[in-house]
Scaffold this motif. Sequence first.
Motif, PDB file in Angstrom:
ATOM      1  N   ILE A  46       0.832  -1.205   0.000  1.00 41.66           N
ATOM      2  CA  ILE A  46       0.000   0.000   0.000  1.00 41.66           C
ATOM      3  C   ILE A  46       0.865   1.252   0.000  1.00 41.66           C
ATOM      4  O   ILE A  46       0.577   2.214  -0.726  1.00 41.66           O
ATOM      5  N   TYR A  77      -6.153  -8.337  -0.507  1.00 37.09           N
ATOM      6  CA  TYR A  77      -6.388  -7.544  -1.706  1.00 37.09           C
ATOM      7  C   TYR A  77      -7.582  -6.602  -1.592  1.00 37.09           C
ATOM      8  O   TYR A  77      -7.665  -5.604  -2.310  1.00 37.09           O
ATOM      9  N   ILE A  91      -6.066  -3.507  -0.796  1.00 40.25           N
ATOM     10  CA  ILE A  91      -5.351  -3.004  -1.979  1.00 40.25           C
ATOM     11  C   ILE A  91      -6.324  -2.327  -2.936  1.00 40.25           C
ATOM     12  O   ILE A  91      -6.069  -1.209  -3.430  1.00 40.25           O
TER      13      ILE A  91
END
Length: 263
Positions: A190, A225, A228
Motif C-alpha cells: 500500500i 487484496y 489493496i
Amino acid sequence: MLRFAANLTTMYTEYPFMERFAHAAHDGFHGVEFLFPYEHPPEAIAEELRRHRLEQVLFNAPPGDWSAGERGIASLPGREEEFREGFLRALHYAGILRCPRIHVMAGVPPAEIEHAHAVDLFRTNLVWALEASSGTAIDLLTEPINSRDIPGYLFSRQEEAHRLVREIGNRRLKVQMDLYHCQIMEGDLIMRLRRYLGEEESPVGHIQIAGVPARREPDEGEVHYENIFQTLEQLGYPGWIGCEYKPSAGTSEGLGWFRRYRA
C-alpha cells in the motif's frame, strides 16, 4: 471504478486459447491480456475481441526462446537485431488488436555480463523501441520480476524499474507493477502504491495481481487484496488490473472475489 482484465495465458486454461475470450466475457470481464499472441493470426484474435466486446489491454513482445528458458532478450548482448524484429512484430499485432500497451521483457543476462552493462543495453533497446513506435499512442512497459520465479532477471525491485523510467524520461515508457512480484521481494504494497501512483505524472502504466505465495486467486494467501483495491480506488487509479494468476480449480468457480467488481 476498478477495471479488471483476465489473463488468458494463466486463466481459462481448461479451454483452447481461442475459446477463452468467450468465457472471460461471460464471467463479466471487459478486458483481457495474455503473454504472447504470436501463434495465432492477429485478425483472428481481433475478431474474438470484437465478437465478445472485449478490450485487449496488454501483451508481451517476443521473449526469445521461451521453451529454452529465455524470458526476454532486451538486455542480452548480441540479440539486438532479433529484439528489433520481434518488437516490430509486436507493434504490428498491437495495431490490429488496438492494444495500447506492450510489455518489453528485459530477460536474464548472462552471468559473465556486468549488471550495469545489461541495464545500459536494455536502456538502448527501450529508446529504440520508443522511437520505432513514436507515431503511435502505445505505452511500453518494464516489469520487475521476483528472483524466486525467475532467478537472475534484470530487475527484481520496483525502484530499479522506476529509476530507469525516470532516466529515459519518455511519457510512453512506464512500469508494469505486478503486486505478486512486489510482495515476494519487498512487501509494503500500500505504501508503494501511494508513492508511485501519487506522483503527478505517475510512472505506473499497468497493475497485475495474484495471491502470494502460490499465485492463486487474489482472495487466497497473505495479501489482503480488498485493502489493496480500496487503496487503488482512493488514489483514483485509472488503468487496468491484470489478473495474472493460476486458478486453484476451474477458473469460473474461483471468481467469488470478482463478483462485487464485475458490474
